[in-house]
Design a protein around this motif. Structure first.
Motif, PDB file in Angstrom:
ATOM      1  N   GLU A   1      -3.426   3.897   2.915  1.00 44.33           N
ATOM      2  CA  GLU A   1      -2.387   4.038   3.938  1.00 44.33           C
ATOM      3  C   GLU A   1      -1.214   4.866   3.398  1.00 44.33           C
ATOM      4  OE1 GLU A   1      -1.089   0.803   6.641  1.00 44.33           O
ATOM      5  OE2 GLU A   1      -2.503  -0.408   5.478  1.00 44.33           O
ATOM      6  N   SER A   2      -0.815   4.588   2.163  1.00 50.77           N
ATOM      7  CA  SER A   2       0.311   5.331   1.587  1.00 50.77           C
ATOM      8  C   SER A   2      -0.057   6.792   1.330  1.00 50.77           C
ATOM      9  CB  SER A   2       0.824   4.665   0.313  1.00 50.77           C
ATOM     10  OG  SER A   2      -0.122   4.741  -0.719  1.00 50.77           O
ATOM     11  N   ILE A   3      -1.324   7.070   1.025  1.00 54.93           N
ATOM     12  CA  ILE A   3      -1.771   8.463   0.871  1.00 54.93           C
ATOM     13  C   ILE A   3      -1.617   9.183   2.212  1.00 54.93           C
ATOM     14  CG2 ILE A   3      -3.798   9.953   0.531  1.00 54.93           C
ATOM     15  CD1 ILE A   3      -4.732   7.903  -1.613  1.00 54.93           C
ATOM     16  N   MET A   4      -2.052   8.515   3.288  1.00 60.19           N
ATOM     17  CA  MET A   4      -1.915   9.122   4.617  1.00 60.19           C
ATOM     18  C   MET A   4      -0.452   9.368   4.958  1.00 60.19           C
ATOM     19  SD  MET A   4      -4.782   7.381   7.063  1.00 60.19           S
ATOM     20  CE  MET A   4      -5.203   5.826   6.300  1.00 60.19           C
ATOM     21  N   ASP A   5       0.401   8.390   4.663  1.00 60.41           N
ATOM     22  CA  ASP A   5       1.832   8.535   4.959  1.00 60.41           C
ATOM     23  C   ASP A   5       2.450   9.696   4.183  1.00 60.41           C
ATOM     24  OD1 ASP A   5       1.822   6.436   6.772  1.00 60.41           O
ATOM     25  OD2 ASP A   5       2.438   4.949   5.276  1.00 60.41           O
ATOM     26  N   GLY A   6       1.876  10.008   3.009  1.00 58.05           N
ATOM     27  CA  GLY A   6       2.391  11.110   2.195  1.00 58.05           C
ATOM     28  C   GLY A   6       2.097  12.483   2.766  1.00 58.05           C
ATOM     29  N   ARG A   7       1.115  12.562   3.675  1.00 59.19           N
ATOM     30  CA  ARG A   7       0.769  13.810   4.380  1.00 59.19           C
ATOM     31  C   ARG A   7       0.288  14.951   3.485  1.00 59.19           C
ATOM     32  NH1 ARG A   7       2.907  14.618   9.724  1.00 59.19           N
ATOM     33  NH2 ARG A   7       3.740  12.653  10.488  1.00 59.19           N
ATOM     34  N   THR A   8      -0.036  14.668   2.234  1.00 58.04           N
ATOM     35  CA  THR A   8      -0.542  15.715   1.350  1.00 58.04           C
ATOM     36  C   THR A   8      -1.841  15.254   0.707  1.00 58.04           C
ATOM     37  OG1 THR A   8       0.731  14.886  -0.533  1.00 58.04           O
ATOM     38  CG2 THR A   8       1.759  16.608   0.801  1.00 58.04           C
ATOM     39  N   ILE A   9      -2.552  16.188   0.160  1.00 56.65           N
ATOM     40  CA  ILE A   9      -3.834  15.864  -0.465  1.00 56.65           C
ATOM     41  C   ILE A   9      -3.612  15.021  -1.721  1.00 56.65           C
ATOM     42  CG2 ILE A   9      -3.986  17.960  -1.856  1.00 56.65           C
ATOM     43  CD1 ILE A   9      -7.070  17.836  -0.769  1.00 56.65           C
ATOM     44  N   PHE A  10      -4.528  14.096  -1.950  1.00 60.55           N
ATOM     45  CA  PHE A  10      -4.497  13.240  -3.131  1.00 60.55           C
ATOM     46  C   PHE A  10      -5.756  13.529  -3.928  1.00 60.55           C
ATOM     47  CE2 PHE A  10      -6.449   9.540  -5.105  1.00 60.55           C
ATOM     48  CZ  PHE A  10      -5.449   9.076  -5.929  1.00 60.55           C
ATOM     49  N   SER A  11      -5.625  13.710  -5.225  1.00 59.15           N
ATOM     50  CA  SER A  11      -6.777  13.864  -6.113  1.00 59.15           C
ATOM     51  C   SER A  11      -6.640  12.910  -7.282  1.00 59.15           C
ATOM     52  CB  SER A  11      -6.873  15.300  -6.639  1.00 59.15           C
ATOM     53  OG  SER A  11      -7.212  16.179  -5.600  1.00 59.15           O
ATOM     54  N   LYS A  12      -7.714  12.239  -7.588  1.00 56.89           N
ATOM     55  CA  LYS A  12      -7.741  11.307  -8.710  1.00 56.89           C
ATOM     56  C   LYS A  12      -7.613  12.091 -10.004  1.00 56.89           C
ATOM     57  CE  LYS A  12     -11.958  10.114 -10.491  1.00 56.89           C
ATOM     58  NZ  LYS A  12     -11.660  10.558 -11.808  1.00 56.89           N
ATOM     59  N   THR A  13      -6.879  11.544 -10.943  1.00 59.47           N
ATOM     60  CA  THR A  13      -6.781  12.141 -12.265  1.00 59.47           C
ATOM     61  C   THR A  13      -7.240  11.104 -13.277  1.00 59.47           C
ATOM     62  OG1 THR A  13      -4.459  11.460 -12.474  1.00 59.47           O
ATOM     63  CG2 THR A  13      -4.877  13.686 -11.643  1.00 59.47           C
ATOM     64  N   PRO A  14      -7.721  11.536 -14.437  1.00 59.05           N
ATOM     65  CA  PRO A  14      -8.242  10.588 -15.428  1.00 59.05           C
ATOM     66  C   PRO A  14      -7.236   9.527 -15.870  1.00 59.05           C
ATOM     67  CG  PRO A  14      -8.822  12.834 -16.029  1.00 59.05           C
ATOM     68  CD  PRO A  14      -7.881  12.923 -14.861  1.00 59.05           C
ATOM     69  N   ASP A  15      -5.944   9.849 -15.834  1.00 58.04           N
ATOM     70  CA  ASP A  15      -4.939   8.886 -16.304  1.00 58.04           C
ATOM     71  C   ASP A  15      -4.578   7.835 -15.251  1.00 58.04           C
ATOM     72  OD1 ASP A  15      -3.795  11.070 -14.893  1.00 58.04           O
ATOM     73  OD2 ASP A  15      -1.808  10.509 -15.620  1.00 58.04           O
ATOM     74  N   LYS A  16      -4.996   8.045 -13.995  1.00 60.99           N
ATOM     75  CA  LYS A  16      -4.713   7.071 -12.934  1.00 60.99           C
ATOM     76  C   LYS A  16      -5.811   6.021 -12.886  1.00 60.99           C
ATOM     77  CE  LYS A  16      -2.302  10.196  -9.787  1.00 60.99           C
ATOM     78  NZ  LYS A  16      -2.383  10.876  -8.494  1.00 60.99           N
ATOM     79  N   SER A  17      -5.435   4.796 -12.550  1.00 63.88           N
ATOM     80  CA  SER A  17      -6.445   3.757 -12.387  1.00 63.88           C
ATOM     81  C   SER A  17      -7.184   3.992 -11.069  1.00 63.88           C
ATOM     82  CB  SER A  17      -5.809   2.364 -12.425  1.00 63.88           C
ATOM     83  OG  SER A  17      -4.851   2.257 -11.413  1.00 63.88           O
ATOM     84  N   PRO A  18      -8.426   3.503 -10.957  1.00 67.77           N
ATOM     85  CA  PRO A  18      -9.208   3.718  -9.731  1.00 67.77           C
ATOM     86  C   PRO A  18      -8.494   3.164  -8.493  1.00 67.77           C
ATOM     87  CG  PRO A  18     -10.584   2.810 -11.475  1.00 67.77           C
ATOM     88  CD  PRO A  18      -9.169   2.758 -11.960  1.00 67.77           C
ATOM     89  N   VAL A  19      -8.532   3.919  -7.412  1.00 67.43           N
ATOM     90  CA  VAL A  19      -7.881   3.543  -6.161  1.00 67.43           C
ATOM     91  C   VAL A  19      -8.966   3.109  -5.173  1.00 67.43           C
ATOM     92  CG1 VAL A  19      -6.451   4.370  -4.262  1.00 67.43           C
ATOM     93  CG2 VAL A  19      -6.025   5.186  -6.586  1.00 67.43           C
TER      94      VAL A  19
ATOM     95  N   GLY B   1       1.442  16.839  14.741  1.00 71.96           N
ATOM     96  CA  GLY B   1       2.505  16.248  13.927  1.00 71.96           C
ATOM     97  C   GLY B   1       2.327  14.784  13.585  1.00 71.96           C
ATOM     98  N   ASP B   2       1.321  14.134  14.157  1.00 72.32           N
ATOM     99  CA  ASP B   2       1.083  12.712  13.899  1.00 72.32           C
ATOM    100  C   ASP B   2      -0.096  12.525  12.952  1.00 72.32           C
ATOM    101  OD1 ASP B   2       3.109  11.898  15.669  1.00 72.32           O
ATOM    102  OD2 ASP B   2       1.721  11.949  17.378  1.00 72.32           O
ATOM    103  N   ILE B   3       0.039  11.577  12.028  1.00 75.18           N
ATOM    104  CA  ILE B   3      -1.077  11.234  11.142  1.00 75.18           C
ATOM    105  C   ILE B   3      -2.039  10.380  11.953  1.00 75.18           C
ATOM    106  CG2 ILE B   3      -1.765  10.055   9.029  1.00 75.18           C
ATOM    107  CD1 ILE B   3       1.265  10.432   8.185  1.00 75.18           C
ATOM    108  N   ILE B   4      -3.289  10.829  12.051  1.00 76.47           N
ATOM    109  CA  ILE B   4      -4.257  10.071  12.844  1.00 76.47           C
ATOM    110  C   ILE B   4      -5.395   9.509  12.007  1.00 76.47           C
ATOM    111  CG2 ILE B   4      -3.728  11.288  14.975  1.00 76.47           C
ATOM    112  CD1 ILE B   4      -6.376  12.855  14.514  1.00 76.47           C
ATOM    113  N   GLY B   5      -5.458   9.894  10.741  1.00 76.27           N
ATOM    114  CA  GLY B   5      -6.528   9.401   9.893  1.00 76.27           C
ATOM    115  C   GLY B   5      -6.593  10.140   8.577  1.00 76.27           C
ATOM    116  N   CYS B   6      -7.771  10.083   7.961  1.00 75.25           N
ATOM    117  CA  CYS B   6      -7.945  10.681   6.641  1.00 75.25           C
ATOM    118  C   CYS B   6      -9.432  10.957   6.409  1.00 75.25           C
ATOM    119  CB  CYS B   6      -7.424   9.699   5.591  1.00 75.25           C
ATOM    120  SG  CYS B   6      -7.306  10.373   3.926  1.00 75.25           S
ATOM    121  N   VAL B   7      -9.722  12.014   5.694  1.00 76.12           N
ATOM    122  CA  VAL B   7     -11.081  12.282   5.228  1.00 76.12           C
ATOM    123  C   VAL B   7     -11.017  12.213   3.705  1.00 76.12           C
ATOM    124  CG1 VAL B   7     -10.763  14.797   5.324  1.00 76.12           C
ATOM    125  CG2 VAL B   7     -13.062  13.858   5.329  1.00 76.12           C
TER     126      VAL B   7
END
Length: 184
Positions: free
Chosen positions: A103-121, A142-148
């Protein structure tokens, strides 16, 4: 239907307040669209409206194509639940609530990529064998409607995985494309 024991009055403008406890439980946020139904017994029913739900079969086909092309699991969700799965167990993920982190990734409105130093999401708060590898919010008018998003299984060999840059570009393309489909 489940009784809550909460009673609200309609004001002079025809408005009714949905109690905070119900909004929190049902994940109803300010500005969320609600469908209104009536039945023969005179009941009025409010249901959360999912604009991307209208594209569910299309989103499923897109996820399947992307999964076969990129050789990785692909998930499509609206603001609340997973609506399409390819390359992973549908039984494990379909119609499950998305994780608070997603949900917070969607609210951020930008792409998220896992990095080795981050714990699994996690994809859902209910568990599951996959974690978020890359996620792109779907925005329409302009509205967030979901995520792929793409997923990966913890402690699995990912040596044959496509590059992270290609993965991000594929998901950006998918997110933008699905958003444009909702606008037309």
């Amino acid at each position: 239907m489940k009784a809550t024991g909460i009673v609200r009055r309609i004001d002079d403008l025809g408005r009714v307040v949905i109690p905070k406890e119900i909004r929190r439980t049902m994940r109803i946020r300010e500005g969320d669209p609600l469908e209104i139904y009536t039945d023969r017994e005179g009941e009025v029913i409010f249901k959360k409206y999912s604009p991307i739900g209208e594209l569910q079969s299309f989103a499923s086909e897109y996820a399947e194509t992307l999964s076969k092309t990129a050789l990785m699991p692909i998930f499509v969700c609206d603001r609340d639940v997973i609506i399409a799965v390819s390359g992973a167990s549908k039984r494990e993920y379909m119609d499950r609530k998305v994780s608070s982190y997603l949900e917070s990734i969607m609210d951020g409105r930008t792409i998220f990529s896992k990095t080795p130093d981050k714990s699994p999401v996690p994809i859902t708060d209910e568990g599951g064998s996959h974690y978020i590898s890359c996620a792109m919010p779907i925005v329409a008018e302009g509205d967030i409607i979901g995520c792929v998003l793409s997923g990966w299984q913890y402690d699995t060999d990912i040596s044959d995985k496509i590059s992270e840059n290609v993965e991000a570009k594929l998901l950006q393309t998918a997110g933008i494309f699905l958003g444009k489909q909702m606008e037309s």
